[in-house]
Design a protein around this motif. Structure first.
Motif, mmCIF file in Angstrom:
data_model
loop_
_atom_site.group_PDB
_atom_site.id
_atom_site.type_symbol
_atom_site.label_atom_id
_atom_site.label_comp_id
_atom_site.label_asym_id
_atom_site.label_seq_id
_atom_site.Cartn_x
_atom_site.Cartn_y
_atom_site.Cartn_z
ATOM 1 N N ASP A 125 0.875 -1.169 0.000
ATOM 2 C CA ASP A 125 0.000 0.000 0.000
ATOM 3 C C ASP A 125 0.912 1.219 0.000
ATOM 4 O O ASP A 125 1.652 1.450 0.955
ATOM 5 C CB ASP A 125 -0.903 -0.034 1.243
ATOM 6 N N VAL A 126 0.888 1.944 -1.098
ATOM 7 C CA VAL A 126 1.797 3.078 -1.254
ATOM 8 C C VAL A 126 1.063 4.353 -0.820
ATOM 9 O O VAL A 126 -0.043 4.608 -1.306
ATOM 10 C CB VAL A 126 2.251 3.208 -2.726
ATOM 11 N N PRO A 127 1.657 5.124 0.102
ATOM 12 C CA PRO A 127 0.985 6.339 0.566
ATOM 13 C C PRO A 127 0.521 7.188 -0.619
ATOM 14 O O PRO A 127 1.284 7.397 -1.564
ATOM 15 C CB PRO A 127 2.079 7.055 1.374
ATOM 16 N N ASP A 128 -0.706 7.624 -0.581
ATOM 17 C CA ASP A 128 -1.343 8.475 -1.604
ATOM 18 C C ASP A 128 -1.733 7.737 -2.884
ATOM 19 O O ASP A 128 -2.526 8.243 -3.667
ATOM 20 C CB ASP A 128 -0.460 9.676 -2.014
ATOM 21 N N TRP A 129 -1.164 6.558 -3.131
ATOM 22 C CA TRP A 129 -1.400 5.910 -4.430
ATOM 23 C C TRP A 129 -2.145 4.590 -4.311
ATOM 24 O O TRP A 129 -2.574 4.040 -5.319
ATOM 25 C CB TRP A 129 -0.085 5.731 -5.192
ATOM 26 N N GLY A 130 -2.263 4.043 -3.121
ATOM 27 C CA GLY A 130 -3.115 2.871 -2.947
ATOM 28 C C GLY A 130 -2.418 1.544 -3.174
ATOM 29 O O GLY A 130 -1.235 1.495 -3.517
ATOM 30 N N PRO A 131 -3.181 0.469 -2.992
ATOM 31 C CA PRO A 131 -2.605 -0.872 -3.056
ATOM 32 C C PRO A 131 -2.271 -1.333 -4.471
ATOM 33 O O PRO A 131 -2.959 -0.950 -5.413
ATOM 34 C CB PRO A 131 -3.715 -1.761 -2.465
ATOM 35 N N ARG A 132 -1.239 -2.109 -4.576
ATOM 36 C CA ARG A 132 -0.827 -2.694 -5.856
ATOM 37 C C ARG A 132 0.075 -3.896 -5.634
ATOM 38 O O ARG A 132 0.595 -4.080 -4.533
ATOM 39 C CB ARG A 132 -0.138 -1.655 -6.749
ATOM 40 N N LEU A 133 0.279 -4.696 -6.671
ATOM 41 C CA LEU A 133 1.146 -5.857 -6.581
ATOM 42 C C LEU A 133 2.609 -5.431 -6.631
ATOM 43 O O LEU A 133 2.960 -4.466 -7.318
ATOM 44 C CB LEU A 133 0.860 -6.840 -7.715
ATOM 45 N N ALA A 134 3.415 -6.189 -5.914
ATOM 46 C CA ALA A 134 4.842 -5.897 -5.888
ATOM 47 C C ALA A 134 5.617 -7.197 -5.765
ATOM 48 O O ALA A 134 5.073 -8.234 -5.385
ATOM 49 C CB ALA A 134 5.177 -4.962 -4.723
ATOM 50 N N ARG A 147 -6.090 -5.115 -4.465
ATOM 51 C CA ARG A 147 -5.881 -5.237 -3.026
ATOM 52 C C ARG A 147 -5.467 -6.665 -2.639
ATOM 53 O O ARG A 147 -5.233 -6.966 -1.465
ATOM 54 C CB ARG A 147 -7.170 -4.824 -2.318
ATOM 55 N N SER A 148 -5.437 -7.575 -3.600
ATOM 56 C CA SER A 148 -4.988 -8.945 -3.322
ATOM 57 C C SER A 148 -4.406 -9.529 -4.600
ATOM 58 O O SER A 148 -4.621 -9.002 -5.699
ATOM 59 C CB SER A 148 -6.145 -9.825 -2.838
ATOM 60 N N LEU A 149 -3.686 -10.636 -4.449
ATOM 61 C CA LEU A 149 -3.112 -11.312 -5.616
ATOM 62 C C LEU A 149 -4.145 -12.105 -6.406
ATOM 63 O O LEU A 149 -3.854 -12.584 -7.508
ATOM 64 C CB LEU A 149 -2.004 -12.285 -5.158
ATOM 65 N N ASN A 150 -5.356 -12.275 -5.874
ATOM 66 C CA ASN A 150 -6.302 -13.236 -6.450
ATOM 67 C C ASN A 150 -6.513 -13.075 -7.956
ATOM 68 O O ASN A 150 -6.491 -14.055 -8.699
ATOM 69 C CB ASN A 150 -7.653 -13.162 -5.730
#
Lengths: 435, 435
Positions: free
Chosen positions: A34-43, A83-86
Motif C-alpha cells: 500500500d503506497v501512501p497516496d497511491w493505494g494498493p498494488r502488486l509488488a 488489493r490482493s493477488l487473487n
C-alpha cells in the motif's frame, strides 16, 4: 517442469543484496504493497525493496510479456492494481511465470532497461520500510492440516497418553476447515480473546480472557488454480495447482480449544486470529530445495502415492520478544518443513478427492510443524508440556503461555550453495483482552 | 422492534395465491433469478411468481424508497442486478425493510400502481417455472452448529453409548467451520463422492465411493450485518445481524466422516456438497412465529443469557423420491425448529464472543434438527440407527443410506391463523460416483 531461468544461481542484481537477505534475485516473491497516496498494488520483493509492478506496467516494462501471454496482456496494467493477488493468480501459471521471469530480467545486473532509467527506478522501486504490506491474498477458503507426526504425537500424548497417534493419522492427511475472516497480515496486533473454558480441576465452565494463549508455527500454500465441483486432482499433478508458500501463525487459545473441540473440532479456540507473512514465495523459487520427506509406512493408498521428491526443506525459527524487552528477540524453536509427514501434493490431492472445489486464493496450512528434538517444537503447548514445565529463558524469564505484550516472530528460509530463498517473517504482538 | 406493516395478516394481493402456498404477501422472501437472455437479478417470491426487482427499479417503482433511504437510492438500480444478495445486504436493515415494505405495497390488492400497468406486470412478474434460481448468497464463511439436543444425543449414543452427550454440549452452542466452495442451490445434482473409510470389521482403510451417503435436515441463517475483528455482539442484539433464514441440506458421507473426524472434526465427509433453498425468508417475516424454546438447564453463562422468545417454530419435512419412482415423494421425517436447544441469537453471540469477524453473507447452519419421536429424526444415520435398521417404506422399499437416483427434498413452513410463511424447498438427486 524445467527449472525457471529466474532460478539460475549465478544471477546477480544491480540492487545491492546481502548474502543473508531473504529476497535475492533468485526468489522474487509476490505481495501487496500500500503506497501512501497511491493505494494498493502488486509488488515483488528484491533485497530491502519492493518493485511496484503496476508502475512498471504503466511504464511499459511488461509490454513484451503482454505480447507473449495474451491473457496477461488483456489484464494489464489493472490486474497489478488490486488489493490482493487473487485476480493475478486467476490468470494462471503461464502468466505467473512470465511475470517472475520478466522481473528477473529487469533486475539482472547487466540489464540497463530499468537500471539506467533513474526516473523509472525512483517510481518503481520502493524501500520496504516506506510501504505498508497488506494481506497478500483474500483467502477464499482456509484449511488447516495436521501433517507433522511429531506434533500430532506430542499433542496426543498430552490428551491420550496411552493412544497418542490415532489410527487414521498415518493413512490420510488429517485436516479441518478454518475461518478466513480472521486471517490478518504480519504486524497486526492480536487481541487476547475471551472464551468459555473449564478451569483446571473445576466442573463449572467460566467465560473470560483465555489464560492459555499460544502460537503455532506453520507454513501455508496458496492455491493458484482451482477445480470445479466434482473434479479431482491426481496427486502427480497436484503441485500445478499451487502458486506459492508463506508463513502462518495459527494463534490458539488452548483452554477454550480443549473445552469446545469435542466432537467437532476447534472453533473459537482458533478463529479469533491467524497471521500470514506478506510475501508469497513461489513454488518455482523453492524448486531447488526439494527433499524426499520421511518414509511413509504404511504405504499410502494409491490416490496418495507419489514418486520423486515432493517435500521441501525450509528452515523455520520461532522468536520471542518478551513484553517490555528492549533487547533483540531470541529463538525459542528451530525446525524444518522437511519433517512434515504429508507433502503439499498429498494434502491437495486428498482435499480434492471427494470433489470439493478448490478456489483460487485458498490457503492450506500445514498444521504445527515440530521436529524430533526438544528445541524443535512448534508451539508452547508442546514446548511447555501443556503449560506444566515453563520454558526457562534469558533474564530469569519463565514462560508457560503468552503474556500481554509478548511478540512472536516466525521466520523461514531455504538455503544451499550460497543461495538463500527467504519467506520473510510473520509477527504479532499480544494485546490485553478487551474490558 | 415493532412489527412490520408488511406482516399484517389482513393483507391480500392482486396476485392469486392459494392458502397452502409458501409465498403469500406476508412472506416476500428474497432470491436471485436468472432470466433467459437478461441475466441474474434480485427477486421477491409471491405465490408462483418472482417479482424482478431490477425491472421494477428501472420502471421507477422504488423511486419513493430511494428518496427515503439514501444508501439504497445511491445503489439503485445496479444493486438489484447482481449474482448474489450480498451487495444488497451490505446496505443494511433499513434498506432491506424499506424494499420489503415497498414490495408489499406494490402487491396489495388495492394498489393499482403496478397491478393496472399491463406492460410493467408483463416485464416484472415472471412465473417461477420460467426462471432459473441461483444460489441466493455468495457465502463468505460457513459455520455448522450442532444445536439439536436430540440429534447430538442420538449420534452420541451410536458412538459413545455410555456417554452420549458430552459435558460441553449444554454449556455452549458447539459448532465447526464448514466449506463454502461446495455450497450449491436446490436442484443441483449431488455426485456420490469418493473417500477413504474403514469398512466395518476391517483394519485396512479403502478408497472408493461412499457406501453411507446421508442427508441432514437443517436450517441456516444468513448474516446481514457483519462485525469487525475484535468486535463482540451482546446476545440481546444478535438478531439485528441476521437477515433471514433458508433450508440447508448438509449432505454427509458417514463412513468417510467416521474414519477421518478424530480429533479435528468432519472434513471430506461433509465438504463435497451442501444444498441451500433459493429463497431467503427474512427474520421480519418470521416475527409472528417466535416461541420460547426448550428450558435451558444448566443456566447458560451470562454472555448467552436471553429473555423473551428467541426461537422460531418452523415445521420441517423430509421427503424421499426413490430412484426410479414415478409416484409422488413421501415424507420420511417431520419435525420443527422449535426443538432446537440453542437459539440463533445465542449461536451468533457465541460465534462473535472471541472477536472473530462475521461477514455479510455468512451462512450459519443449525446442525441436524431432530425431534423427540422416531418420526422426527433429521438424518438417515438416526432414522436407521447407523444403517442397522433400514427404514421400511412403501412398495417394499428398505432404505439404509441413499442410493444412486434417490432424491431428497426438504420443506419448511411456519403457519398459524391461516397465514403460512414457507421456506420453499431444497432438493437434490444422487448421481452415481464418477468412474
Amino acid at each position: 517442469m524445467p527449472a525457471s531461468p529466474a532460478n539460475d544461481p549465478s544471477l546477480r542484481s544491480w540492487i545491492d543484496i546481502r548474502p543473508t537477505d531473504d529476497f535475492p534475485i533468485q526468489n522474487l516473491p509476490f505481495g501487496i504493497i500500500d503506497v501512501p497516496d497511491w493505494g494498493p498494488r502488486l509488488a515483488v520483493a528484491i533485497g530491502g525493496y519492493a518493485l511496484d509492478l503496476y508502475a512498471c506496467a504503466q511504464l511499459g516494462y511488461f509490454d513484451s510479456v503482454a505480447d507473449d501471454v495474451p491473457e496477461l496482456g488483456a489484464a494489464l496494467p489493472k490486474v497489478f492494481r488490486r488489493r490482493s493477488l487473487n485476480a493475478f493468480l486467476k490468470l494462471g501459471p503461464t502468466a505467473w511465470r512470465a511475470v517472475r521471469e520478466r522481473v528477473s530480467e529487469l533486475l539482472r545486473h547487466d540489464n540497463p532497461a530499468l537500471r539506467d532509467n533513474e526516473l523509472a527506478v525512483r517510481t518503481c522501486l520502493l524501500r520496504q520500510r516506506d510501504v505498508t504490506m497488506l494481506r497478500p491474498v483474500k483467502p477464499a477458503n482456509y484449511t488447516d492440516f495436521y501433517s507433522s507426526r511429531e506434533h500430532a504425537t506430542n499433542v496426543g500424548l498430552l490428551f491420550r497418553p496411552d493412544n497418542p497417534l490415532l489410527p487414521n493419522w498415518s493413512r490420510l492427511p488429517v485436516a479441518y476447515h478454518g475461518r478466513t475472516s480472521s486471517i490478518v497480515v504480519s504486524g497486526t496486533d492480536i487481541r487476547r480473546p475471551h472464551g468459555q473454558y473449564l478451569p483446571s480441576g473445576q466442573t463449572e465452565p467460566v467465560f473470560g480472557p483465555t489464560q492459555q494463549l499460544d502460537f503455532e508455527l506453520e507454513t501455508a500454500f496458496v492455491v493458484g488454480q482451482g477445480t470445479a465441483l466434482g473434479e479431482t486432482v491426481p496427486v502427480g499433478q497436484a503441485e500445478s495447482h499451487i502458486f506459492g508458500v508463506l508463513l502462518f501463525n495459527d494463534w490458539s487459545a488452548r483452554d477454550v480449544q480443549r473445552w469446545e473441540a469435542q466432537p467437532l473440532g476447534p472453533f473459537l479456540g482458533k478463529n479469533f486470529a491467524s497471521s500470514v507473512s506478506p510475501w508469497v514465495v513461489t513454488l518455482d523459487a523453492l524448486e531447488p530445495f526439494r527433499v524426499a520427506g520421511p518414509a511413509q509406512e504404511p504405504t499410502p493408498l494409491p490416490y496418495l502415492q507419489t514418486s520423486g521428491e515432493h517435500h521441501f526443506d525450509i528452515q523455520l525459527e520461532v522468536l520471542l520478544l518478551p513484553a517490555g524487552a528492549t533487547a533483540a528477540p531470541f529463538v525459542i524453536s528451530h525446525t524444518s518443513t522437511s519433517h512434515l509427514y504429508w507433502s503439499m501434493a498429498q494434502q491437495l490431492a486428498h482435499h480434492a478427492a471427494g470433489g470439493c472445489p478448490l478456489e483460487v486464493g485458498d490457503l492450506c496450512a500445514s498444521g504445527t510443524i515440530s521436529g524430533p528434538t526438544p528445541g524443535s517444537l512448534g508451539c508452547l503447548l508442546e514446548l511447555t508440556h501443556g503449560g506444566t514445565q515453563p520454558l526457562a529463558l534469558p533474564n530469569d524469564l519463565q514462560l508457560s503461555y503468552l503474556r500481554d505484550g509478548d511478540t512472536i516472530i516466525l521466520r523461514g528460509y531455504a538455503e544451499h550453495s550460497g543461495i538463500r530463498i527467504g519467506l520473510g517473517e510473520v509477527r504479532g504482538t499480544v494485546l490485553p483482552a478487551a474490558e
